[in-house]
Design a protein around this motif. Structure first.
Motif, PDB file in Angstrom:
ATOM      1  N   SER A  97       0.835  -1.198   0.000  1.00 16.39           N
ATOM      2  CA  SER A  97       0.000   0.000   0.000  1.00 16.39           C
ATOM      3  C   SER A  97       0.865   1.241   0.000  1.00 16.39           C
ATOM      4  O   SER A  97       1.925   1.268   0.637  1.00 16.39           O
ATOM      5  N   VAL A  98       0.368   2.266  -0.686  1.00 17.45           N
ATOM      6  CA  VAL A  98       1.041   3.564  -0.686  1.00 17.45           C
ATOM      7  C   VAL A  98       0.082   4.557  -0.045  1.00 17.45           C
ATOM      8  O   VAL A  98      -1.066   4.682  -0.476  1.00 17.45           O
ATOM      9  N   ASP A 119      -6.216   6.029   3.694  1.00 22.01           N
ATOM     10  CA  ASP A 119      -6.616   5.523   5.002  1.00 22.01           C
ATOM     11  C   ASP A 119      -5.534   4.595   5.567  1.00 22.01           C
ATOM     12  O   ASP A 119      -5.346   3.472   5.103  1.00 22.01           O
ATOM     13  N   LEU A 120      -4.849   5.081   6.586  1.00 22.76           N
ATOM     14  CA  LEU A 120      -3.741   4.311   7.144  1.00 22.76           C
ATOM     15  C   LEU A 120      -4.213   2.988   7.751  1.00 22.76           C
ATOM     16  O   LEU A 120      -3.549   1.959   7.605  1.00 22.76           O
ATOM     17  N   ASP A 121      -5.365   2.986   8.409  1.00 20.21           N
ATOM     18  CA  ASP A 121      -5.893   1.740   8.992  1.00 20.21           C
ATOM     19  C   ASP A 121      -6.092   0.681   7.905  1.00 20.21           C
ATOM     20  O   ASP A 121      -5.736  -0.484   8.064  1.00 20.21           O
ATOM     21  N   GLU A 122      -6.679   1.123   6.794  1.00 22.61           N
ATOM     22  CA  GLU A 122      -6.925   0.202   5.678  1.00 22.61           C
ATOM     23  C   GLU A 122      -5.590  -0.321   5.138  1.00 22.61           C
ATOM     24  O   GLU A 122      -5.433  -1.524   4.906  1.00 22.61           O
ATOM     25  N   ALA A 123      -4.624   0.569   4.991  1.00 23.46           N
ATOM     26  CA  ALA A 123      -3.315   0.170   4.446  1.00 23.46           C
ATOM     27  C   ALA A 123      -2.662  -0.884   5.342  1.00 23.46           C
ATOM     28  O   ALA A 123      -2.176  -1.911   4.852  1.00 23.46           O
ATOM     29  N   ARG A 128      -6.251 -12.330   7.745  1.00 21.30           N
ATOM     30  CA  ARG A 128      -6.680 -11.231   8.606  1.00 21.30           C
ATOM     31  C   ARG A 128      -8.146 -10.884   8.360  1.00 21.30           C
ATOM     32  O   ARG A 128      -8.610 -10.965   7.238  1.00 21.30           O
ATOM     33  N   ASP A 129      -8.787 -10.471   9.424  1.00 21.79           N
ATOM     34  CA  ASP A 129     -10.080  -9.826   9.298  1.00 21.79           C
ATOM     35  C   ASP A 129      -9.807  -8.350   9.556  1.00 21.79           C
ATOM     36  O   ASP A 129      -9.286  -7.993  10.619  1.00 21.79           O
ATOM     37  N   VAL A 130     -10.128  -7.501   8.588  1.00 21.75           N
ATOM     38  CA  VAL A 130      -9.695  -6.101   8.679  1.00 21.75           C
ATOM     39  C   VAL A 130     -10.274  -5.373   9.890  1.00 21.75           C
ATOM     40  O   VAL A 130      -9.651  -4.439  10.398  1.00 21.75           O
TER      41      VAL A 130
END
Ligand SMILES: Nc1ncnc2c1ncn2[C@@H]1O[C@H](COP(=O)(O)OP(=O)(O)OP(=O)(O)O)[C@@H](O)[C@H]1O
Length: 269
Positions: free
Chosen positions: A41-42, A198-202, A232-234
């Protein structure tokens, strides 16, 4: 190992349409390699050049300098080993869900029966069995994203380029879609370049997170290996102590750039 996608020392300078003497360097001296099967991710502040980099990887934009290689081969023109999924709706409103999914196969000359069979399979995989006859306007936003996902993956690309694909969705639908993407990725292990605000998503999705600086002349300023267990479950992974630790570390680098980006946007208004 030969990277699936290699961006080497990329610089992208745009010339202003109104004043040809005005130049804007969006991305400068950026190197980014994605291994086969790796999910990268970027993240970076708004307007910093994330989409520009993705467009370079897709072959839609030729960099001002630097080289792009796909599985070791210099890229000339469109990256035919990559599939894309963008933020904006890309479905054709006059085609049914199934016809949208198989458009790329038809374009490649796959026989109609075979294309339909593969299209139906993919609709089932993304949870849309029985919805093939619906038109985009008859589907919810989440369902349309699923069709777009099937449309991208039916072509079995070796590299998947995603530019904030779920940012328009509500949080629950978004998390469902993120988990679906992870399940599909886990089964096939393609190289993924995922752009997000979105850092959490990344962190939840990736093997590696690259942080870009605020523009102009954006470049990577941090790179973090996400050593969280898979599958993982996000939603659940966000409570993992290591997630919290990584989030704090990456936010420490990203925060200042986000503030700079925000100030720049304000000045533009
Ligand atoms: N074709 C173009 N011509 C001129 N300037 C451009 C062009 N494409 C992008 N830019 C500029 O380059 C910078 C980076 O844009 P880009 O869309 O890559 O940022 P981004 O990080 O993806 O933004 P966001 O997070 O808001 O989606 C912006 O300042 C944008 O205005």
């Amino acid at each position: 190992m030969i990277p699936a996608l290699s961006l080497d020392n990329i610089t992208c300078t745009f010339v202003s349409k109104d004043d040809r003497s005005q130049r804007y360097t969006a991305v400068a001296d950026t190197t980014l390699n994605i291994a086969p099967g790796e999910f990268v991710s970027v993240v970076g502040p708004t307007g910093c050049g994330k989409s520009t980099l993705l467009n370079v990887g897709a072959g839609l934009l030729e960099p001002s300098s630097g080289t792009v290689k796909v599985f070791g081969q210099p890229l000339n023109g469109i990256n035919s080993r990559a599939g894309y999924m963008f933020q904006a709706e890309a479905l054709m409103p006059w085609r049914s869900a199934l016809q949208n999914v198989i458009a790329g196969l038809q374009f490649r000359g796959v026989a109609e029966d075979d294309a339909r069979r593969q299209g139906e399979e993919w609709l089932t995989r993304v949870g849309l069995q029985g919805f093939g006859d619906r038109y985009p306007h008859q589907l919810s936003g989440g369902m349309r994203k699923r069709v777009a996902l099937a449309q991208t993956l039916v072509l079995d690309p070796d590299i998947i380029l995603m530019d904030e694909p779920f940012s328009a969705l509500d949080i629950q639908t978004r998390q469902l879609m993120e988990n679906e993407v992870l399940d599909l990725w886990n089964a096939k292990k393609k190289a993924v370049l995922f752009i997000t605000h979105d850092l959490d998503e990344a962190i939840a999705m990736s093997d590696r997170v690259v942080v870009l600086s605020a523009g102009p002349a954006t470049r990577p300023i941090g790179e973090f290996v996400i050593d969280l267990p898979r599958p993982r479950d996000v939603a659940e992974i966000r409570t993992h102590p290591r997630f919290v630790e990584l989030h704090a570390q990456i936010w420490g680098v990203l925060r200042e750039e986000v503030l700079k980006g925000y100030q720049q946007q304000k000045q533009k208004v």
